[in-house]
Design a protein around this motif. Structure first.
Motif, PDB file in Angstrom:
ATOM      1  N   VAL A   2       0.774  -1.099  -0.178  1.00  0.00           N
ATOM      2  CA  VAL A   2      -0.211   0.064  -0.010  1.00  0.00           C
ATOM      3  C   VAL A   2       0.974   1.079   0.083  1.00  0.00           C
ATOM      4  N   ALA A   3       1.925   1.169   0.892  1.00  0.00           N
ATOM      5  CA  ALA A   3       2.711   2.443   0.892  1.00  0.00           C
ATOM      6  C   ALA A   3       3.453   2.602  -0.460  1.00  0.00           C
ATOM      7  N   THR A   4       3.849   1.509  -1.067  1.00  0.00           N
ATOM      8  CA  THR A   4       4.436   1.741  -2.492  1.00  0.00           C
ATOM      9  C   THR A   4       3.668   2.251  -3.319  1.00  0.00           C
ATOM     10  N   CYS A   5       2.314   1.779  -3.582  1.00  0.00           N
ATOM     11  CA  CYS A   5       1.254   2.235  -4.188  1.00  0.00           C
ATOM     12  C   CYS A   5       0.926   3.804  -4.208  1.00  0.00           C
ATOM     13  N   LEU A   6       1.187   4.115  -2.783  1.00  0.00           N
ATOM     14  CA  LEU A   6       0.880   5.450  -2.467  1.00  0.00           C
ATOM     15  C   LEU A   6       1.972   6.542  -3.050  1.00  0.00           C
ATOM     16  N   HIS A   7       3.354   6.072  -2.727  1.00  0.00           N
ATOM     17  CA  HIS A   7       4.215   6.665  -3.262  1.00  0.00           C
ATOM     18  C   HIS A   7       4.233   6.952  -4.693  1.00  0.00           C
ATOM     19  N   LEU A   8       3.991   5.903  -5.544  1.00  0.00           N
ATOM     20  CA  LEU A   8       3.954   6.197  -6.885  1.00  0.00           C
ATOM     21  C   LEU A   8       2.857   7.169  -7.167  1.00  0.00           C
ATOM     22  N   ALA A   9       1.618   6.969  -6.766  1.00  0.00           N
ATOM     23  CA  ALA A   9       0.630   7.927  -6.786  1.00  0.00           C
ATOM     24  C   ALA A   9       1.068   9.193  -6.660  1.00  0.00           C
ATOM     25  N   GLY A  10       1.633   9.474  -5.512  1.00  0.00           N
ATOM     26  CA  GLY A  10       2.177  10.846  -5.005  1.00  0.00           C
ATOM     27  C   GLY A  10       3.205  11.451  -6.080  1.00  0.00           C
ATOM     28  N   TRP A 162      -3.418  26.642 -11.031  1.00  0.00           N
ATOM     29  CA  TRP A 162      -4.142  26.219  -9.911  1.00  0.00           C
ATOM     30  C   TRP A 162      -4.022  24.613  -9.824  1.00  0.00           C
ATOM     31  N   ILE A 163      -4.415  24.007 -10.974  1.00  0.00           N
ATOM     32  CA  ILE A 163      -4.522  22.606 -11.234  1.00  0.00           C
ATOM     33  C   ILE A 163      -3.025  22.014 -10.682  1.00  0.00           C
ATOM     34  N   GLY A 164      -2.118  22.417 -11.149  1.00  0.00           N
ATOM     35  CA  GLY A 164      -0.794  22.095 -11.084  1.00  0.00           C
ATOM     36  C   GLY A 164      -0.331  22.207  -9.659  1.00  0.00           C
ATOM     37  N   SER A 165      -0.411  23.313  -8.954  1.00  0.00           N
ATOM     38  CA  SER A 165      -0.205  23.593  -7.726  1.00  0.00           C
ATOM     39  C   SER A 165      -0.966  22.586  -6.672  1.00  0.00           C
ATOM     40  N   SER A 166      -2.219  22.385  -7.074  1.00  0.00           N
ATOM     41  CA  SER A 166      -2.978  21.624  -6.227  1.00  0.00           C
ATOM     42  C   SER A 166      -2.606  20.179  -6.376  1.00  0.00           C
ATOM     43  N   LEU A 167      -2.128  19.615  -7.223  1.00  0.00           N
ATOM     44  CA  LEU A 167      -1.702  18.240  -7.667  1.00  0.00           C
ATOM     45  C   LEU A 167      -0.330  17.992  -7.018  1.00  0.00           C
ATOM     46  N   CYS A 168       0.702  19.187  -7.013  1.00  0.00           N
ATOM     47  CA  CYS A 168       1.960  19.149  -6.322  1.00  0.00           C
ATOM     48  C   CYS A 168       1.660  19.010  -4.916  1.00  0.00           C
ATOM     49  N   LEU A 169       0.774  19.894  -4.232  1.00  0.00           N
ATOM     50  CA  LEU A 169       0.540  19.790  -2.794  1.00  0.00           C
ATOM     51  C   LEU A 169      -0.152  18.300  -2.462  1.00  0.00           C
ATOM     52  N   PHE A 170      -0.954  17.949  -3.314  1.00  0.00           N
ATOM     53  CA  PHE A 170      -1.554  16.429  -2.845  1.00  0.00           C
ATOM     54  C   PHE A 170      -0.523  15.619  -3.024  1.00  0.00           C
ATOM     55  N   GLY A 171       0.391  15.515  -4.108  1.00  0.00           N
ATOM     56  CA  GLY A 171       1.390  14.498  -4.192  1.00  0.00           C
ATOM     57  C   GLY A 171       2.400  14.590  -3.262  1.00  0.00           C
ATOM     58  N   GLY A 172       2.945  15.882  -2.833  1.00  0.00           N
ATOM     59  CA  GLY A 172       4.000  16.055  -1.779  1.00  0.00           C
ATOM     60  C   GLY A 172       3.521  15.607  -0.434  1.00  0.00           C
ATOM     61  N   CYS A 173       2.145  15.701  -0.149  1.00  0.00           N
ATOM     62  CA  CYS A 173       1.849  15.283   1.327  1.00  0.00           C
ATOM     63  C   CYS A 173       1.645  13.654   1.157  1.00  0.00           C
ATOM     64  N   VAL A 174       1.297  13.222   0.090  1.00  0.00           N
ATOM     65  CA  VAL A 174       1.191  11.941   0.171  1.00  0.00           C
ATOM     66  C   VAL A 174       2.710  11.000   0.263  1.00  0.00           C
ATOM     67  N   ILE A 175       3.705  11.684  -0.382  1.00  0.00           N
ATOM     68  CA  ILE A 175       4.749  11.096  -0.329  1.00  0.00           C
ATOM     69  C   ILE A 175       5.552  11.248   1.257  1.00  0.00           C
ATOM     70  N   VAL A 176       5.141  12.623   1.625  1.00  0.00           N
ATOM     71  CA  VAL A 176       5.895  12.927   3.100  1.00  0.00           C
ATOM     72  C   VAL A 176       5.053  11.818   4.170  1.00  0.00           C
ATOM     73  N   CYS A 177       3.755  12.076   4.094  1.00  0.00           N
ATOM     74  CA  CYS A 177       2.978  11.241   5.095  1.00  0.00           C
ATOM     75  C   CYS A 177       2.727   9.829   4.923  1.00  0.00           C
ATOM     76  N   CYS A 178       2.413   9.459   3.696  1.00  0.00           N
ATOM     77  CA  CYS A 178       1.974   7.968   3.446  1.00  0.00           C
ATOM     78  C   CYS A 178       3.127   7.018   2.758  1.00  0.00           C
ATOM     79  N   SER A 179       4.394   7.198   2.914  1.00  0.00           N
ATOM     80  CA  SER A 179       5.190   6.407   2.013  1.00  0.00           C
ATOM     81  C   SER A 179       5.847   5.348   2.942  1.00  0.00           C
ATOM     82  N   GLY A 180       5.301   5.029   4.258  1.00  0.00           N
ATOM     83  CA  GLY A 180       5.871   4.246   5.167  1.00  0.00           C
ATOM     84  C   GLY A 180       6.974   4.874   6.198  1.00  0.00           C
ATOM     85  N   ASP A 181       7.708   3.971   6.561  1.00  0.00           N
ATOM     86  CA  ASP A 181       8.877   4.506   7.550  1.00  0.00           C
ATOM     87  C   ASP A 181      10.135   4.166   7.084  1.00  0.00           C
TER      88      ASP A 181
END
Length: 207
Positions: A2-10, A162-181
């Motif tokens: 799951v963490a790998t998939c989230l990292h790829l999505a981010g 706007w769209i680009g910034s929103s995608l970057c914000l979402f992707g960056g948060c996913v990478i930082v918070c949801c990529s495991g330990d």
């Protein structure tokens, strides 16, 4: 897994968002200006668009832009938004490079997962900084431009930002918070057995 998939999505969201920020930075259709109705402005050749680098006039069969080259007389908000969008575009280069090197399909020798985890976190933080620069610039510009002239609508460049910034914000948060330990990041999902089994025989590990 799951963490790998989230990292790829981010990563995908961050990459697509960064491209959108670069497109918004390079184009000039940020806001459409007009003091009357759109039909009247077209007839009077007063329908214009304003961006970071040029003021343009849009008329029937004509699209003429006047570059904003004199930095000394430019409004402060234009210069600030230019700096923010350029910073966002430049930050994307090392951020995307770092995130590419930590993708599951990339192997750099026998590098421990903790080292890849640190690069992933740094790349995610850079993506979030990129997004914040884009958000501030794309909100600040139309607000200040409206004080100078009448804004009829937002241009495609602003929507792209706007769209680009929103995608970057979402992707960056996913990478930082949801990529495991750090202990499990980039850990192989399969290991090779030894002893009586064949050297090429793979046993599945935890997923």
């Amino acid at each position: 897994m799951v963490a790998t998939c989230l990292h790829l999505a981010g990563f995908v969201c961050s990459f697509v968002g960064w491209i959108g920020v670069v497109v918004a930075t390079a184009t000039n259709d940020w806001v459409v200006t007009c003091g009357y109705t759109i039909t009247t402005c077209r007839k009077m050749d007063e329908l214009g668009s304003k961006g970071l680098w040029a003021d343009c006039v849009m008329a029937t069969g004509l699209y003429h832009c006047k570059p904003l080259v004199d930095i000394l007389i430019l409004p402060g908000y234009v210069q600030a938004c230019r700096a923010l969008m350029i910073a966002a575009s430049v930050l994307g280069l090392p951020a995307i490079f770092l995130l590419i090197t930590v993708l599951p399909c990339i192997r750099m020798g026998h590098e421990p997962g903790a080292a890849k985890y640190r690069r992933s976190q740094l790349g995610g933080i850079l993506i979030i900084l990129l997004a914040m620069c884009g958000v501030v610039a794309t909100i600040w510009f139309p607000v200040c431009a409206h004080r100078e002239t009448t804004i009829m609508s937002f241009g495609y460049s602003l929507y792209t930002g706007w769209i680009g910034s929103s995608l970057c914000l979402f992707g960056g948060c996913v990478i930082v918070c949801c990529s495991g330990d750090a202990q499990t990041f980039g850990e192989n999902r399969f290991y090779y057995g030894s002893g009586s089994s064949s050297p090429t025989h793979a046993k599945s590990a935890h997923v």
